[in-house]
Design an enzyme around this catalytic site. Structure first.
Site, mmCIF file in Angstrom:
data_model
loop_
_atom_site.group_PDB
_atom_site.id
_atom_site.type_symbol
_atom_site.label_atom_id
_atom_site.label_comp_id
_atom_site.label_asym_id
_atom_site.label_seq_id
_atom_site.Cartn_x
_atom_site.Cartn_y
_atom_site.Cartn_z
ATOM 1 N N ARG B 52 0.841 -1.200 0.000
ATOM 2 C CA ARG B 52 0.000 0.000 0.000
ATOM 3 C C ARG B 52 0.876 1.251 0.000
ATOM 4 O O ARG B 52 2.013 1.216 0.430
ATOM 5 C CB ARG B 52 -0.850 0.042 1.270
ATOM 6 C CG ARG B 52 -1.711 -1.170 1.442
ATOM 7 C CD ARG B 52 -2.348 -1.135 2.828
ATOM 8 N NE ARG B 52 -2.947 -2.428 3.123
ATOM 9 C CZ ARG B 52 -3.485 -2.756 4.299
ATOM 10 N NH1 ARG B 52 -3.470 -1.873 5.294
ATOM 11 N NH2 ARG B 52 -4.013 -3.931 4.480
ATOM 12 N N ASP B 54 0.219 5.367 1.376
ATOM 13 C CA ASP B 54 -0.726 6.207 2.096
ATOM 14 C C ASP B 54 -1.269 7.341 1.239
ATOM 15 O O ASP B 54 -0.702 7.657 0.202
ATOM 16 C CB ASP B 54 -0.019 6.851 3.294
ATOM 17 C CG ASP B 54 -0.012 5.919 4.484
ATOM 18 O OD1 ASP B 54 -0.789 4.942 4.480
ATOM 19 O OD2 ASP B 54 0.787 6.163 5.407
ATOM 20 N N ARG B 199 9.097 7.670 6.067
ATOM 21 C CA ARG B 199 8.776 9.042 6.490
ATOM 22 C C ARG B 199 9.363 9.343 7.873
ATOM 23 O O ARG B 199 9.746 10.485 8.151
ATOM 24 C CB ARG B 199 7.263 9.249 6.474
ATOM 25 C CG ARG B 199 6.704 9.270 5.044
ATOM 26 C CD ARG B 199 5.187 9.188 5.004
ATOM 27 N NE ARG B 199 4.560 10.284 5.727
ATOM 28 C CZ ARG B 199 3.251 10.328 5.976
ATOM 29 N NH1 ARG B 199 2.438 9.360 5.556
ATOM 30 N NH2 ARG B 199 2.756 11.350 6.634
#
Lengths: 247, 247
Positions: B52, B54, B199
């Site tokens: 995935r 975000d 991140r």
């Protein structure tokens, strides 16, 4: 009230603007900048641009100046404006200039860049700033054709038809092609440009790149002084006003 | 009906997507690709992604696979899909793969890139794909800190808290910093990544870059196995899933 003449360097993503110049009821760079400035300084403001850009054309280094009684310190102008402007219009620098300094009259030259994405399928990160050309291009003939355009010429063939300018002689200092991976950039530097001139140069060089036109035909196209002899006007989104030169 | 297993490489501008994974009534990459595919092949389609991304995260080389009875020639898939997809989702390649090939299970590694725009004022052309950091960054300490992260570690401190994954040991093959003018790119290559891992690495390296953290503190942060010891989660828009590796 003592007035100050402020020079700004601005960058914009032209996608959502109906060009630089103010037009009633349309989102333009000049209109948006003017209303934002007037909201800050509390008096009417007249913005002088180095030149117009068409709808969809971008700028990295457009230059404007305006006169104001505001005492905002000169180095604060970018941050003061950027806080109020939307994110597709960003002030890059501000400078105090003499009272008679004029962004258009004092410009001695400009650099435009026309960017071409040669990926087989669109580069999603460059899609708004490049013209996507998936067919193969031969770069050396394009370079040869570019060299033929450099110098002082009558560029009537490379100017939108029906442009109300009588003297279409311009001096092109450089037309260079830069390859970076699949990105091809046409750099045009000159003393001044006619309406659509860089986009017609780009369209003509693309015709050379795909073999539709030979570099040897460029002098004849220039000599014809007839818009129909050059290539198509390449799409606006590939064009960026890169830099304005002042002495 | 004979089924074919099709692998696609896709790129997307994550700005207008609520992430990769299908969610009811939200615009997602998987949802949009699935409905577009179903419209073409005329049967229901299940899309398997390599992983995935975000909301707001981009992809240059996301990989998916799906099974279909369609006889669309494999090399035609990108053009067939790109004609129907909006311009922020672009198929870059298609390949026929064995029936048991699985975009997630067969991935052996991934490369993410976190991009930082160090211009004094936002670069208008990169604003959607970079985190803008106008304060000065010392690159050498950031490189030193990056080296401390490479290797096999428990990355609990670099994983969003409350993530329902028990084994947080991951192998990072490389964390490299590339400077290109004002653009700073953090390249992370590894066998797999935890939720928000890149991140949080970016946020922590930024703390090192501005002197808030020393590179020597990285081993202690890793050893703590506590999310609160690492830096903030850097904004989604700076992150791009760059490449997925398969043997």
């Amino acid at each position: 009230m003592e007035m100050r003449n402020v020079k700004l360097i601005l960058s914009y993503d032209g996608t959502e603007f109906h060009g630089f110049q103010t037009q009633p009821n349309l989102r333009t760079v000049q209109g948006l900048l003017q209303s934002t400035l007037e909201g800050i300084v509390g008096h009417s403001v007249s913005i002088i641009g180095s030149g117009r850009t068409d709808a969809g054309v971008h700028a990295r280094g457009q230059v404007v100046n305006f006169s104001t009684s505001s005492r905002v310190p000169i180095e604060k102008w970018p941050i003061v404006l950027n806080t109020k402007l939307p994110d597709d219009l960003v002030i890059q620098d501000a400078e105090l200039v003499p009272d008679d300094w004029h962004a258009r009259f004092h410009a001695t030259g400009k650099e435009y860049r026309y960017r071409i994405d040669r990926s087989p399928y669109t580069d999603v990160f460059l899609r708004k700033f490049c013209h996507h050309v998936p067919y193969p291009l031969c770069i050396e003939p394009m370079r040869e054709a570019a060299r033929q355009l450099v110098g002082r010429h009558d560029f009537t063939s490379f100017c939108a038809a029906n442009t109300p300018v009588t003297n279409k002689v311009r001096h092109l200092y450089a037309v260079e092609l830069i390859e970076e991976g699949t990105l091809l950039t046409i750099v045009c530097r000159g003393e001044g440009f006619l309406y659509n001139m860089v986009r017609i140069i780009a369209g003509t060089l693309l015709d050379v790149g795909r073999g539709k036109l030979s570099p040897d035909e460029i002098p004849g196209i220039l000599a014809a002084c007839d818009r129909t002899h050059a290539g198509l006007t390449a799409p606006a989104k590939g064009l960026t006003m890169w830099k304005v030169f002042y002495t």
